[in-house]
Design a protein around this motif. Structure first.
Motif, PDB file in Angstrom:
ATOM      1  N   TYR A  77       0.846  -1.180   0.000  1.00 36.64           N
ATOM      2  CA  TYR A  77       0.000   0.000   0.000  1.00 36.64           C
ATOM      3  C   TYR A  77       0.883   1.232   0.000  1.00 36.64           C
ATOM      4  CZ  TYR A  77       0.954   0.652   4.982  1.00 36.64           C
ATOM      5  OH  TYR A  77       1.581   0.849   6.173  1.00 36.64           O
ATOM      6  N   ASN A  78       0.479   2.242  -0.776  1.00 34.32           N
ATOM      7  CA  ASN A  78       1.291   3.436  -0.979  1.00 34.32           C
ATOM      8  C   ASN A  78       2.707   3.001  -1.382  1.00 34.32           C
ATOM      9  OD1 ASN A  78      -0.879   5.081  -0.287  1.00 34.32           O
ATOM     10  ND2 ASN A  78      -0.352   5.008   1.882  1.00 34.32           N
ATOM     11  N   LYS A  79       3.706   3.428  -0.632  1.00 36.51           N
ATOM     12  CA  LYS A  79       5.083   3.049  -0.944  1.00 36.51           C
ATOM     13  C   LYS A  79       5.642   2.115   0.126  1.00 36.51           C
ATOM     14  CE  LYS A  79       6.089   7.261  -3.520  1.00 36.51           C
ATOM     15  NZ  LYS A  79       6.987   8.445  -3.656  1.00 36.51           N
ATOM     16  N   LYS A  80       4.736   1.392   0.785  1.00 35.86           N
ATOM     17  CA  LYS A  80       5.128   0.488   1.859  1.00 35.86           C
ATOM     18  C   LYS A  80       4.728  -0.953   1.536  1.00 35.86           C
ATOM     19  CE  LYS A  80       6.579   3.616   4.902  1.00 35.86           C
ATOM     20  NZ  LYS A  80       7.945   3.617   5.483  1.00 35.86           N
ATOM     21  N   VAL A  81       5.418  -1.873   2.193  1.00 36.35           N
ATOM     22  CA  VAL A  81       5.048  -3.289   2.163  1.00 36.35           C
ATOM     23  C   VAL A  81       4.815  -3.715   3.600  1.00 36.35           C
ATOM     24  CG1 VAL A  81       5.814  -5.632   1.663  1.00 36.35           C
ATOM     25  CG2 VAL A  81       6.360  -3.791   0.089  1.00 36.35           C
ATOM     26  N   ARG A  82       3.669  -4.335   3.852  1.00 39.21           N
ATOM     27  CA  ARG A  82       3.326  -4.759   5.210  1.00 39.21           C
ATOM     28  C   ARG A  82       3.437  -6.283   5.321  1.00 39.21           C
ATOM     29  NH1 ARG A  82      -1.606  -2.042   8.311  1.00 39.21           N
ATOM     30  NH2 ARG A  82       0.048  -0.460   8.343  1.00 39.21           N
TER      31      ARG A  82
END
Length: 315
Positions: A77-82
């Protein structure tokens, strides 16, 4: 900043209250009815799963790719990885907290979960979701698993890296048990995109280690099974890289038996302690939040989809 705050809390707990990772481990075992001293008297260390666990701070460790191939969820999501791990299980709660914590301090979401069909004695469960967020450029493996790409990566592993990958897959969604013979099972959800992993693992393990597994289809999962001597041989390759507390404890017990370090009578007595009570209210199940408050007091919740302020334990 948040990681620094939690580290300060842990330092205070160590200095003022004598808290430690081994103490956390021992509290977990006491909670689920395992006498650590009884195991130690027979040369079995119940907290051995903590050894080498800090090596998981490197996401390029193949263990993470194995875990990704089984139980670890990855969302972009957005520029992140969870990275997300979910559980209602007491042992998994401490285990997930510890392994994600090697990367950075996990956030924790607490929520009610609908009653599971296999746990009729539980009116409602409390589910925990642990997660860490990474910059998208820091991910060392694909967000979506591709059969050809994954097999190419795994075939390029040396023996140690392959063992780490298998250990991660086993820790994520696997089982080890003894019923007169040793059984090792790695499972994936039935008819889901990850099902190709089992065929690939079966081929690579046979080619590299000469260990033969077999496919089985269960009601809710497809599994890769190893039996008897093949299972013991596989455990010898992966033992030191397995970090799930209960699976590692069973491995240590099984290898102690097969190496002649404990008698069969002692083995059967200790193994019985590790078993789940099927169909009954086993303490190992549905007590994730309770063990977390006892064993890891520095943990805090980041949010919740449903309020848990007045939770009453119905398990």
């Amino acid at each position: 900043m948040r990681n620094d705050v939690v580290k300060e809390i842990e330092d205070l707990l160590r200095e003022r209250l004598g808290w430690s990772e081994v103490g956390m481990c021992e509290e977990l075992w006491r909670f689920v009815g395992v006498d650590v001293n009884e195991f130690r008297r027979h040369g079995i260390e119940p907290c051995i799963w903590l050894e080498g666990i800090n090596e998981l701070s490197n996401l390029r460790n193949p263990y993470w790719l194995g875990l990704r191939a089984s139980d670890l969820s990855v969302k972009k999501y957005n520029k992140k990885v969870r990275l997300i791990l979910n559980t209602t299980n007491a042992i998994d709660a401490v285990f997930f907290l510890k392994i994600l914590g090697t990367i950075r301090t996990p956030s924790l979401v607490v929520e009610w979960k609908n009653k599971a069909p296999t746990a009729k004695y539980v009116s409602r469960s409390i589910a925990l979701s642990f997660y860490v967020d990474l910059d998208i450029g820091n991910r060392p493996w694909p967000i979506k698993l591709n059969a050809d790409e994954l097999e190419k990566m795994i075939k390029n592993f040396n023996d140690k890296e392959l063992a780490m990958f298998i250990a991660g897959a086993l820790d994520g969604d696997g089982s080890i048990w003894y019923n007169g013979s040793v059984n090792v099972m790695i499972s994936v959800c039935k008819d889901c995109p990850k099902s190709f992993i089992l065929d690939m693992l079966k081929r690579v393990i046979a080619e590299r280690f000469g260990i033969v597994g077999s496919d089985r289809s269960l009601e809710t999962a497809d599994v890769l099974m190893f039996y008897g001597r093949n299972a013991v041989k596989l455990l010898r390759h992966i033992a030191k890289y397995v970090h799930h507390p209960l699976r590692r404890l069973r491995i240590e017990l099984i290898l102690a038996l097969y190496d002649g370090r404990i008698s069969r009578e002692a083995f059967e007595k200790l193994y019985e302690i590790t078993e789940y009570e099927y169909g009954g209210p086993d303490i190992k199940r549905n007590h994730a939040l309770e063990i977390l408050t006892r064993a890891a007091p520095q943990t805090h919740t980041h949010g919740a989809k449903q309020k848990t302020k007045n939770i009453k334990h119905n398990h």
